[in-house]
Design a protein around this motif. Structure first.
Motif, short mmCIF file in Angstrom:
data_model
loop_
_atom_site.label_atom_id
_atom_site.label_comp_id
_atom_site.label_asym_id
_atom_site.label_seq_id
_atom_site.Cartn_x
_atom_site.Cartn_y
_atom_site.Cartn_z
N GLU A 74 1.38 10.19 -32.57
CA GLU A 74 1.42 11.43 -31.78
C GLU A 74 2.77 11.57 -31.11
OE1 GLU A 74 -1.69 9.48 -29.78
OE2 GLU A 74 -1.68 9.02 -31.90
N VAL A 75 3.10 10.56 -30.38
CA VAL A 75 4.36 10.61 -29.66
C VAL A 75 5.52 10.75 -30.62
CG1 VAL A 75 5.89 9.41 -28.10
CG2 VAL A 75 3.43 9.18 -27.86
N ARG A 77 5.60 11.88 -33.47
CA ARG A 77 5.67 13.19 -34.11
C ARG A 77 6.23 14.23 -33.16
NH1 ARG A 77 0.07 14.47 -36.40
NH2 ARG A 77 -0.29 12.40 -35.57
N VAL A 78 5.77 14.14 -31.93
CA VAL A 78 6.28 15.10 -30.96
C VAL A 78 7.78 14.98 -30.84
CG1 VAL A 78 6.30 15.77 -28.57
CG2 VAL A 78 4.17 15.13 -29.66
N ILE A 79 8.17 13.76 -30.62
CA ILE A 79 9.60 13.54 -30.52
C ILE A 79 10.28 13.96 -31.80
CG2 ILE A 79 11.37 11.80 -30.48
CD1 ILE A 79 10.46 11.97 -27.86
#
Lengths: 214, 214
Positions: A74-75, A77-79
Motif C-alpha cells: 500500500e505504502v 504504491r502510494v509513494i
DNA sequence: GGCGCTATGTATAATTG
DNA sequence: TCAATTATACATAGCGC
C-alpha cells in the motif's frame, strides 16, 4: 560498528559514505521490519537515497525513497504513484552542439513544464490531505483557488463544505459536551478515519486475544 | 538478540512485547538518526505505538506516532517548511539565442533538479500527513488508493469530503440520540478529530477528551 | 563499485533489583 | 513496571577481490 568506532558525523569520503549508506539502510529496513513483526505495530521508514554522483546531472524523479514496508505494498504504491511519475530519463545524453542545444533546451522546457504540472498536482493532493486531516487545513483550500487554476465551481463547493463542517463541529461539540465523563470507558478507539471509513482488516492472527495485560 | 535467538514473530507475551517494543523502537530511532547524520540523507521513521494496555479498549485517543526526526515537532517544522510552496517563478524568461542556449539549458537543468527535490519533499510530506492523519493510516491509504483519489484530483476528493460529512452527520445524529447506551464497542468511526482538528501537534499527553464519543 | 569476510562495536533478551 | 546489568546475537567498518 566494526573495526573502528563510528564517529557520528558526515562521512566525507564519497564512496565509503555510499557504502555505509547501503549497509545501514538495509539494516534499518530490517529493523523496522522486525519491530513491526515482533510487536505488531504499524511502522514505516522512509529514506531518500543520497544524491547520485554529481555527474549524473539528472534522472528525472530520483529513485523512489527506500521505504518499509516494502511488503505493505500500500505504502509503496502510494509513494510509487508519485515517485514513478512519467517519463524522462534520457535527458542524459546531452551534447554541446549548437544544433543540439536547441533540441535539448526545448526538451528541458517540456520537462520543466511537466514537472510544474506535477508539482501543482501534488500541491493539490497535499492540501487535500491536510483537509482530510483537519478542519483548519480546510482553510488552506482557499489557496487552491488562487494558486491553481481550478474550476470556479470548486470554490462554491469548498464554501459549502466550510459551512457544513463548521455547523457540524459546533453541534457536535455542543451536544456531546457533557458526555465527556463517560468517555473513559465507552470510548472506542475510534479516531482516525480521516475521511473514508477505513476498512482495514488487521490481519494479525492472534493479537486479538491479548488478555493478559498485567 | 541477546541470550536467546529471536524468533521473528509476534511476541505473544504482553509485557515482554512491550518491553521489546520500547527497546527496539529506541534503537530504531537511533539508527535512523545515525543514518541520516552519517550519510546526510533525508530519512524518517514513523512508528505507531502498540495498542495501549488494552485493559478495556479504553484508549481514547491513541498516542502519537513515534517518529524521527526529533519527534513530531521536527516533522511539523519540516512540513511547515514545505507548506510554503516556493515554486518556480522565473521559468518564463527564456531566450533562444545561440549564446544563450547553453545558459538556458543549464538553468533549466537546475530548475529540473529543484523541482525533483520538491517532488520528493512533497512525497514525504504527503506520506507524513497520511500517517499523521490516522493511526491506521496505512489502511486508509489503501482505501484512498482504491478510490483513486491519488490518481485523480479535486473532484474525487471533494466527493470524499462530502461522504465524510455525511458520515459525520450520521454519527452526529446517531450519537445524539443513542449516546446513553454506551456503545462500548461501537466502532462508530466517529472521530471528529480527523476532520475537525487534527493537530499533528504532538502533545501526546493523553488526549484531551475530544468530543469524540463513540 | 559491489561482494564477501572478519574483527569489533552495538543492540538487546533475559535476568536481577 | 521500569532501570541497570550481563551475556549474546547482530550489524557493520575496513579490507581484499
Amino acid at each position: 560498528m566494526a573495526r573502528k568506532k563510528v564517529k557520528l558525523a558526515w562521512i566525507s569520503n564519497d564512496s565509503s559514505r555510499r557504502a555505509t549508506f547501503k549497509k545501514r539502510n538495509k539494516g534499518l529496513m530490517k529493523k523496522v521490519s522486525e519491530l513491526s513483526t515482533l510487536c505488531a505495530v504499524t511502522a514505516c521508514a522512509i529514506v531518500f537515497p543520497p544524491p547520485p554522483p554529481t555527474t549524473t546531472t539528472n534522472s528525472h524523479h530520483q529513485q523512489p525513497a527506500e521505504i518499509w514496508p516494502s511488503s505493505a505494498s500500500e505504502v509503496k504504491r502510494v509513494i510509487g504513484r508519485f515517485a514513478e511519475l512519467p517519463h524522462m530519463e534520457r535527458t542524459k545524453r546531452m551534447m554541446n552542439q549548437e544544433g543540439f542545444l536547441r533540441h535539448t533546451a526545448s526538451k528541458l522546457k517540456e520537462q520543466v513544464k511537466r514537472q510544474q504540472r506535477e508539482n501543482r498536482e501534488q500541491d493539490v493532493k497535499l492540501l487535500m490531505y491536510q483537509c482530510l486531516g483537519g478542519h483548519k487545513a480546510l482553510h488552506q483550500l482557499d489557496s487552491l483557488k488562487d494558486l491553481h487554476c481550478l474550476g470556479t465551481s470548486v470554490d462554491d463547493i469548498i464554501n459549502q463544505l466550510y459551512q457544513r463542517i463548521d455547523q457540524l463541529e459546533f453541534d457536535y461539540n455542543t451536544t456531546t459536551y457533557d458526555d465527556d465523563h463517560h468517555h473513559q470507558n465507552t470510548t472506542t478507539t475510534t479516531t482516525t478515519t480521516p475521511l473514508i471509513n477505513t476498512t482495514y482488516d488487521n490481519h494479525h492472527d492472534d493479537d486479538e486475544a491479548t488478555a493478559t495485560t498485567s
